[in-house]
Write a protein that holds these residues in place. Structure first.
Motif, short mmCIF file in Angstrom:
data_model
loop_
_atom_site.label_atom_id
_atom_site.label_comp_id
_atom_site.label_asym_id
_atom_site.label_seq_id
_atom_site.Cartn_x
_atom_site.Cartn_y
_atom_site.Cartn_z
N ARG A 155 -31.74 -49.32 -55.19
CA ARG A 155 -32.63 -48.87 -54.12
C ARG A 155 -32.83 -49.94 -53.05
N ILE A 156 -32.77 -51.20 -53.45
CA ILE A 156 -33.00 -52.28 -52.49
C ILE A 156 -31.72 -52.66 -51.74
N LEU A 157 -30.62 -52.77 -52.48
CA LEU A 157 -29.39 -53.30 -51.90
C LEU A 157 -28.44 -52.21 -51.42
N GLY A 158 -28.58 -51.00 -51.95
CA GLY A 158 -27.60 -49.96 -51.70
C GLY A 158 -26.53 -50.01 -52.78
N PRO A 159 -25.76 -48.93 -52.95
CA PRO A 159 -24.84 -48.84 -54.09
C PRO A 159 -23.74 -49.88 -54.10
N TYR A 160 -23.18 -50.24 -52.95
CA TYR A 160 -22.03 -51.14 -52.95
C TYR A 160 -22.44 -52.58 -53.23
N ALA A 161 -23.49 -53.06 -52.57
CA ALA A 161 -23.96 -54.42 -52.82
C ALA A 161 -24.51 -54.53 -54.24
N ALA A 162 -25.18 -53.47 -54.72
CA ALA A 162 -25.71 -53.50 -56.08
C ALA A 162 -24.59 -53.58 -57.11
N LYS A 163 -23.56 -52.77 -56.92
CA LYS A 163 -22.44 -52.81 -57.88
C LYS A 163 -21.71 -54.14 -57.81
N ASP A 164 -21.60 -54.72 -56.63
CA ASP A 164 -20.97 -56.04 -56.50
C ASP A 164 -21.71 -57.06 -57.35
N MET A 165 -23.03 -57.12 -57.22
CA MET A 165 -23.82 -58.09 -57.97
C MET A 165 -23.83 -57.78 -59.46
N LEU A 166 -24.03 -56.51 -59.81
CA LEU A 166 -24.16 -56.13 -61.21
C LEU A 166 -22.84 -56.25 -61.97
N MET A 167 -21.74 -55.81 -61.36
CA MET A 167 -20.47 -55.75 -62.07
C MET A 167 -19.78 -57.11 -62.16
N THR A 168 -20.07 -58.00 -61.22
CA THR A 168 -19.49 -59.35 -61.28
C THR A 168 -20.42 -60.34 -61.96
N GLY A 169 -21.71 -60.01 -61.98
CA GLY A 169 -22.68 -60.94 -62.56
C GLY A 169 -22.94 -62.15 -61.70
N ARG A 170 -22.50 -62.11 -60.44
CA ARG A 170 -22.63 -63.30 -59.60
C ARG A 170 -24.06 -63.51 -59.14
N PHE A 171 -24.36 -64.76 -58.80
CA PHE A 171 -25.69 -65.11 -58.33
C PHE A 171 -25.76 -65.00 -56.81
N LEU A 172 -26.92 -64.63 -56.32
CA LEU A 172 -27.18 -64.59 -54.89
C LEU A 172 -28.05 -65.79 -54.51
N THR A 173 -27.76 -66.38 -53.37
CA THR A 173 -28.59 -67.48 -52.88
C THR A 173 -29.87 -66.91 -52.27
N ALA A 174 -30.82 -67.80 -52.02
CA ALA A 174 -32.06 -67.37 -51.38
C ALA A 174 -31.78 -66.78 -50.01
N GLN A 175 -30.85 -67.37 -49.27
CA GLN A 175 -30.54 -66.86 -47.94
C GLN A 175 -29.89 -65.49 -48.01
N GLU A 176 -29.02 -65.27 -49.00
CA GLU A 176 -28.45 -63.94 -49.19
C GLU A 176 -29.55 -62.93 -49.52
N GLY A 177 -30.52 -63.36 -50.32
CA GLY A 177 -31.65 -62.49 -50.63
C GLY A 177 -32.44 -62.13 -49.39
N ARG A 178 -32.57 -63.10 -48.50
CA ARG A 178 -33.27 -62.84 -47.24
C ARG A 178 -32.47 -61.85 -46.39
N GLU A 179 -31.16 -62.03 -46.33
CA GLU A 179 -30.32 -61.14 -45.54
C GLU A 179 -30.28 -59.73 -46.13
N LEU A 180 -30.39 -59.64 -47.46
CA LEU A 180 -30.40 -58.34 -48.13
C LEU A 180 -31.80 -57.74 -48.20
N ARG A 181 -32.79 -58.49 -47.71
CA ARG A 181 -34.14 -58.00 -47.45
C ARG A 181 -35.00 -57.80 -48.69
N PHE A 182 -34.67 -58.51 -49.79
CA PHE A 182 -35.63 -58.51 -50.90
C PHE A 182 -36.40 -59.82 -50.96
#
Length: 264
Positions: A155-182
């Protein structure tokens, strides 16, 4: 707040004015979540729900982690029943935060992974250190997030960004979190406590019933139809109009003076 300040093993509790600061203190385990910590967080958020002396909350972690996920050492030997009981305790904890009448600011000082990211997402606003890392890496354990992370990420990231993070298990930086608006704000590590306290203080100055209503309307309205959510907004507004705080706010505006809200 002395009646709750010294009750906990894994929580440090401090109050300044109307702002309550909760610090997770399990530094040796990167504040990893065990059953006892979940019970303590559930307890304190339920207890402060009705406390008029608490207007807002800051939740942060000691050391270099906000919370680095669930304590795998604790649940690795669980049978299926014990594992589900552990997950249910986690859901009770997240629900206690989301349903608490007080606005909650997550001050994410470092790793917020797995259940730690879900903990931050249970809060209302997120202020992050430049060193913060966010992720839901359960896929690396052959698991999926169980504390609401999948659906919240969707709901926050949208399906494509969510699947990218969930399926790869990669970490997001604080700045990426700001850009993704959470993430609401990114600050240098040495400024995190002050930035979170300033935001929490600004929330504490607002009319408590209105803030509580806005939290409820946003949390419950996001999954409702637009027409249903708007009807709920109007009903809540009508109820607030007769509150002492609303009448004080209207009068103070007309008299060009700061309002004095009492939460009634």
């Amino acid at each position: 707040m002395n009646d709750i300040t010294f009750d906990y093993t894994y929580l440090q509790v401090e109050q300044t004015g109307g702002v309550l600061t909760l610090t997770l203190r399990r530094k040796a385990k990167l504040n990893a979540m065990n059953a006892a910590m979940m019970a303590e967080l559930t307890d304190i958020f339920r207890r402060i729900h009705e406390r008029p002396d608490v207007r807002s909350v800051v939740l942060t972690g000691a050391g270099k982690a906000f919370m680095a996920g669930a304590d795998i050492e604790e649940y690795r030997s669980f049978d299926l029943g014990a594992f589900f009981a552990f997950q249910n305790k986690g859901r009770d904890m997240y629900r206690a935060i989301e349903e608490c009448a007080k606005p909650v600011v997550a001050a994410v000082n470092g790793y917020a992974l797995g259940g730690g990211f879900e903990l931050a997402l249970a809060c209302d606003l997120i202020v992050a250190s430049e060193r913060a890392k966010f992720g839901l890496p359960e896929v690396k354990l052959g698991l999926v997030p169980g504390g609401g992370g999948v659906q919240k990420a969707l709901r926050i990231l949208g399906p494509y960004a969510a699947k990218d993070m969930l399926m790869t298990g990669r970490f997001l930086t604080a700045q990426e979190g700001r850009e993704l608006r959470f993430v609401n704000a990114v600050v240098p590590p040495e400024q995190l406590a002050e930035a979170a306290a300033t935001l929490a203080s600004s929330l504490a100055e607002q009319a408590p019933l209105a803030v509580q209503g806005l939290k409820k309307l946003v949390n419950e309205g996001r999954d409702a139809s637009l027409e249903t959510a708007q009807a709920y907004d109007r009903a809540y507004l009508a109820n607030l109009f007769y509150s002492a705080d609303a009448q004080e706010g209207i009068t103070a505006f007309a008299e060009k003076r700061p309002p004095l809200f009492i939460g009634k």
